[in-house]
Motif scaffolding. Structure first.
Motif, PDB file in Angstrom:
ATOM      1  N   GLN A  51       0.897  -1.133  -0.003  1.00  0.00           N
ATOM      2  CA  GLN A  51       0.091   0.027  -0.117  1.00  0.00           C
ATOM      3  C   GLN A  51       0.883   1.320   0.027  1.00  0.00           C
ATOM      4  N   GLU A  52       1.862   1.296   0.574  1.00  0.00           N
ATOM      5  CA  GLU A  52       3.003   2.455   0.874  1.00  0.00           C
ATOM      6  C   GLU A  52       3.397   2.634  -0.670  1.00  0.00           C
ATOM      7  N   ILE A  53       3.966   1.867  -1.219  1.00  0.00           N
ATOM      8  CA  ILE A  53       4.286   1.820  -2.601  1.00  0.00           C
ATOM      9  C   ILE A  53       3.476   2.294  -3.693  1.00  0.00           C
ATOM     10  N   CYS A  54       2.369   1.790  -3.409  1.00  0.00           N
ATOM     11  CA  CYS A  54       1.191   1.950  -4.411  1.00  0.00           C
ATOM     12  C   CYS A  54       0.714   3.429  -4.092  1.00  0.00           C
ATOM     13  N   SER A  55       0.715   3.914  -3.061  1.00  0.00           N
ATOM     14  CA  SER A  55       0.533   5.172  -2.735  1.00  0.00           C
ATOM     15  C   SER A  55       1.479   6.437  -3.415  1.00  0.00           C
ATOM     16  N   VAL A  56       2.725   6.091  -3.162  1.00  0.00           N
ATOM     17  CA  VAL A  56       3.601   6.853  -3.581  1.00  0.00           C
ATOM     18  C   VAL A  56       3.842   6.626  -5.231  1.00  0.00           C
ATOM     19  N   ILE A  57       3.756   5.454  -5.665  1.00  0.00           N
ATOM     20  CA  ILE A  57       3.362   5.809  -7.128  1.00  0.00           C
ATOM     21  C   ILE A  57       2.395   6.234  -8.013  1.00  0.00           C
ATOM     22  N   GLU A  58       1.309   6.140  -7.317  1.00  0.00           N
ATOM     23  CA  GLU A  58      -0.033   6.626  -7.727  1.00  0.00           C
ATOM     24  C   GLU A  58      -0.029   8.281  -7.756  1.00  0.00           C
ATOM     25  N   MET A  59       0.686   8.743  -6.572  1.00  0.00           N
ATOM     26  CA  MET A  59       0.941  10.175  -6.537  1.00  0.00           C
ATOM     27  C   MET A  59       1.728  10.622  -7.475  1.00  0.00           C
ATOM     28  N   LEU A 103      10.065  10.266  -7.094  1.00  0.00           N
ATOM     29  CA  LEU A 103      10.422   9.629  -8.296  1.00  0.00           C
ATOM     30  C   LEU A 103      10.837  10.634  -9.320  1.00  0.00           C
ATOM     31  N   HIS A 104      12.319  10.486  -9.700  1.00  0.00           N
ATOM     32  CA  HIS A 104      12.916  11.779 -10.318  1.00  0.00           C
ATOM     33  C   HIS A 104      12.878  11.251 -11.636  1.00  0.00           C
ATOM     34  N   ALA A 105      12.897  12.255 -12.791  1.00  0.00           N
ATOM     35  CA  ALA A 105      12.903  12.197 -14.367  1.00  0.00           C
ATOM     36  C   ALA A 105      13.769  12.933 -14.868  1.00  0.00           C
ATOM     37  N   GLU A 188      15.164   4.669 -13.612  1.00  0.00           N
ATOM     38  CA  GLU A 188      15.371   3.551 -12.969  1.00  0.00           C
ATOM     39  C   GLU A 188      15.652   3.614 -11.564  1.00  0.00           C
ATOM     40  N   GLU A 189      16.986   4.733 -11.478  1.00  0.00           N
ATOM     41  CA  GLU A 189      17.450   4.631 -10.138  1.00  0.00           C
ATOM     42  C   GLU A 189      16.715   5.248  -9.138  1.00  0.00           C
ATOM     43  N   SER A 190      15.764   6.211  -9.693  1.00  0.00           N
ATOM     44  CA  SER A 190      14.823   6.658  -8.562  1.00  0.00           C
ATOM     45  C   SER A 190      13.747   5.612  -8.064  1.00  0.00           C
ATOM     46  N   PHE A 191      13.397   4.545  -8.952  1.00  0.00           N
ATOM     47  CA  PHE A 191      12.726   3.452  -8.562  1.00  0.00           C
ATOM     48  C   PHE A 191      13.605   2.660  -7.508  1.00  0.00           C
ATOM     49  N   ASN A 192      14.857   2.539  -7.869  1.00  0.00           N
ATOM     50  CA  ASN A 192      15.481   1.815  -6.886  1.00  0.00           C
ATOM     51  C   ASN A 192      15.686   2.570  -5.423  1.00  0.00           C
ATOM     52  N   ALA A 193      16.036   3.694  -5.481  1.00  0.00           N
ATOM     53  CA  ALA A 193      16.120   4.617  -4.432  1.00  0.00           C
ATOM     54  C   ALA A 193      14.672   4.605  -3.460  1.00  0.00           C
ATOM     55  N   ILE A 250      -3.691  -3.181  -7.949  1.00  0.00           N
ATOM     56  CA  ILE A 250      -3.782  -2.385  -9.167  1.00  0.00           C
ATOM     57  C   ILE A 250      -4.079  -0.886  -8.853  1.00  0.00           C
ATOM     58  N   LEU A 251      -3.388  -0.052  -9.374  1.00  0.00           N
ATOM     59  CA  LEU A 251      -3.741   1.392  -9.292  1.00  0.00           C
ATOM     60  C   LEU A 251      -5.110   1.690 -10.170  1.00  0.00           C
ATOM     61  N   ALA A 252      -6.082   2.275  -9.731  1.00  0.00           N
ATOM     62  CA  ALA A 252      -7.190   2.392 -10.513  1.00  0.00           C
ATOM     63  C   ALA A 252      -6.992   3.358 -11.916  1.00  0.00           C
ATOM     64  N   ASP A 253      -6.572   4.549 -11.758  1.00  0.00           N
ATOM     65  CA  ASP A 253      -6.519   5.562 -12.657  1.00  0.00           C
ATOM     66  C   ASP A 253      -5.351   5.011 -13.783  1.00  0.00           C
ATOM     67  N   SER A 254      -4.298   4.592 -13.246  1.00  0.00           N
ATOM     68  CA  SER A 254      -3.212   4.036 -14.252  1.00  0.00           C
ATOM     69  C   SER A 254      -2.985   2.845 -14.722  1.00  0.00           C
ATOM     70  N   HIS A 255      -3.619   1.881 -13.990  1.00  0.00           N
ATOM     71  CA  HIS A 255      -3.548   0.545 -14.181  1.00  0.00           C
ATOM     72  C   HIS A 255      -2.300  -0.188 -14.010  1.00  0.00           C
ATOM     73  N   ILE A 256      -1.411   0.584 -13.168  1.00  0.00           N
ATOM     74  CA  ILE A 256      -0.101   0.028 -13.083  1.00  0.00           C
ATOM     75  C   ILE A 256      -0.285  -0.861 -11.843  1.00  0.00           C
ATOM     76  N   ARG A 257       0.384  -2.133 -11.808  1.00  0.00           N
ATOM     77  CA  ARG A 257       0.134  -3.137 -10.762  1.00  0.00           C
ATOM     78  C   ARG A 257       1.428  -3.144 -10.066  1.00  0.00           C
ATOM     79  N   VAL A 258       1.210  -3.532  -8.876  1.00  0.00           N
ATOM     80  CA  VAL A 258       2.361  -3.427  -7.918  1.00  0.00           C
ATOM     81  C   VAL A 258       2.574  -4.766  -7.112  1.00  0.00           C
ATOM     82  N   VAL A 259       3.361  -5.530  -7.143  1.00  0.00           N
ATOM     83  CA  VAL A 259       3.631  -6.630  -6.733  1.00  0.00           C
ATOM     84  C   VAL A 259       4.765  -6.757  -5.757  1.00  0.00           C
TER      85      VAL A 259
END
Length: 570
Positions: A51-59, A103-105, A188-193, A250-259
């Motif tokens: 849930q923590e990861i999902c909330s950050v990624i969705e934000m 998440l940097h870009a 990718e390094e921001s995901f890793n961090a 699965i994030l509702a808006d983006s359909h991104i899935r976190v396992v």
């Protein structure tokens, strides 16, 4: 007839069952602890991390989606495509945006010819970006639908730590035509961090088509860049013959899935170690059972033998028997002390009951002596002889009152009567005394009607009234007796008050001291018996209290617990 089991055999069987029960209980507790440990430290911890990861990624996903749309429609960015000064300011704003969240870009701004105008990428990485086939396809899609944000997985092998995993693209339109393109590529390094400090064995982030955006374990990615495990819902999966608990969201808006995946190897090892330890403890308990049986039986039987001897002595009438207090077990120590206390209480109760019976007998004998006193009977008969001629109705009432008096006194039935019954007896007594003394005796009875159904000891009030008449009329020509009764909380109070001469200071002190004595002066046996009977029946908090009135007269207050007719008396 079946043989009765010996106590030793009973203890042995009891120990066997107790040890088996302990082993079974340990197994149940161990199983429950393992389930709780699995639920809390595996399932719940995994769910919380997911849930923590999902909330950050969705934000962050929403932030970049809104950002690419906002910047593409921003007039300053549109002017930056052709104005170098505006381009410098916009470049600063884009830098601030891509580094604002966890998440940097990297950002790239292309002109309408798809050439780089400004970017945070190194020059070599800019060339790699423009050469990427997936990017060219997305740019072509933007040419066809310029108002749509193109986004998706795009692994571009940038150099110098700028590897990209996911991109957002939007066409920049001005005056109805495409003037450029804005690209955000998540590093990718921001995901890793973000994910490296999570207490999970494996974490995978993928799109709706299972294309891996980022994974902490390359074994989760197949040759096509997809998630190589079939996982539709939370549960246990196996990867390379190792069990894992996996949670998916699965994030509702983006359909991104976190396992998120937690290895169950530690749980398996803990289960094996705990089972082995439980087996060892069970064997120790079973092997030590004979020793404990002999020790406990030997110590327990000594105490039980002593108790059996005490019971035999008590059954033979030796109520003064006392057990030795020092025992091996606290339970037997308490049992011995309670037995000794019970025997002492029994002795005290026998003594109190004997005294109570004697007091009751003395009160009733005194009443009989008073009623059969020749002088009293002569006075009643003499008055009756005149009343027969003067007032036959009154004479009839005298006969009825005298008969009631005799019947109540002689009746040896229940030791308790209703207050109404005892007051009726007092009224008959006062009625006869009134016929004897005439105007010299006045009386008044004021007791609440709701109290008349409560139960009191028999012959409770009459001795106090008799005492007021006998001693009051010795020194005065007339006397008035007032009998009142009322309730205070859970107590019944009865007051007999007269306006006689009262008591001298010395006499008052003498009578007060008498009420605390073990034996009474025969001259005051009536008052003392009532007081002593109340204390024996209800305890030291109850009894009789004397008050010498300042204006003359004596007030006697009887206090006893309020008991109703349907209550049982001990």
């Amino acid at each position: 007839m079946d043989a009765i089991m010996t106590f030793r055999d009973y203890i042995k069987h009891l120990f066997v069952w107790c040890i088996l029960a302990i082993i079974g209980l340990m197994l149940v507790v161990f199983s429950m602890l393992m389930m709780l440990h699995y639920y809390w430290f595996v399932v719940q911890a995994n769910e919380r991390c997911n849930q923590e990861i999902c909330s950050v990624i969705e934000m962050e996903w929403n932030r970049y989606l809104d950002g690419v749309q906002g910047f593409a429609e921003n007039g300053q960015l549109q002017r930056a495509l052709s104005d170098a000064e505006e381009r410098s300011a916009m470049n600063q704003r884009l830098y601030e945006f891509v580094f604002a969240g966890p998440l940097h870009a990297d950002f790239v701004l292309l002109d309408e010819n798809k050439q780089v105008i400004t970017s945070s990428l190194y020059k070599v990485n800019q060339e790699l970006l423009l050469m990427n086939r997936g990017l060219r396809e997305d740019l072509q899609a933007l040419d066809e639908s310029p108002d749509v944000v193109q986004k998706g997985v795009m692994h571009i092998p940038f150099l110098h730590g700028q590897e990209a995993s996911y991109v957002f693209l939007r066409a920049v339109r001005q005056d109805g035509r495409i003037r450029g393109y804005l690209i955000f590529s998540l590093k990718e390094e921001s995901f890793n961090a973000l994910l490296h400090d999570k207490d999970m064995d494996n974490i995978a982030v993928m799109d709706a088509f299972d294309h891996i955006i980022f994974s902490t374990n390359r074994l989760l990615v197949d040759s096509l860049g997809k998630f190589n495990e079939e996982l539709e819902q939370d549960g246990i999966v196996r990867m390379r013959d190792r069990p894992y608990y996996a949670a998916t969201h699965i994030l509702a808006d983006s359909h991104i899935r976190v396992v998120t995946m937690t290895s169950l190897v530690r749980q398996k090892q803990l289960l094996q170690f705990g089972g082995a330890f439980l087996l060892f403890i069970s064997l120790v308990l079973l092997m030590s059972m004979p020793f404990f049986v002999d020790k406990v039986t030997a110590r327990s039987l000594r105490s039980i033998d002593g108790l059996m001897q005490a019971v035999r002595a008590c059954s033979q009438g030796d109520i003064a028997y006392q057990l030795r207090k020092q025992q091996s077990f606290q339970e037997f120590q308490i049992l011995y002390e309670n037995f000794n206390s019970m025997m002492r209480t029994l002795q005290q109760l026998l003594k109190s009951n004997s005294e109570m019976s004697e007091r009751k007998r003395l009160m009733e004998v005194k009443q009989l002596e008073g009623q059969f006193n020749p002088h009293f009977a002569f006075n009643v008969m003499e008055v009756l002889r005149y009343e027969i001629f003067i007032d036959p109705q009154k004479a009839s009432e005298m006969v009825v009152a005298f008969a009631n008096l005799m019947r109540y006194t002689i009746n040896y039935g229940s030791s308790y009567v209703t207050l109404q019954t005892d007051i009726c007896y007092v009224q008959d007594y006062l009625r006869l005394q009134k016929m004897r003394y005439g105007q010299r005796l006045q009386y008044e009875i004021d007791i609440a009607s709701e109290l008349l159904s409560c139960r009191v000891p028999k012959l409770l009030v009459q001795p106090i009234v008799e005492n007021s008449i006998v001693h009051g009329l010795e020194e005065t020509k007339s006397i008035k007796i007032v009998l009142r009764g009322w309730q205070e909380e859970k107590e019944l109070l009865l007051c007999v008050e007269d306006n006689g001469p009262g008591l001298s200071k010395e006499k008052y002190q003498e009578l007060t001291k008498l009420l605390t004595a073990e034996e009474a002066d025969p001259a005051h046996i009536g008052i003392y018996n009532v007081h002593r009977a109340l204390r024996l029946l209800y305890g030291d908090a109850y009894g009789l209290t004397l008050y010498n009135m300042p204006a003359g007269g004596l007030r006697v207050v009887l206090k006893l617990p309020l008991r109703w007719e349907d209550e049982q008396h001990v």
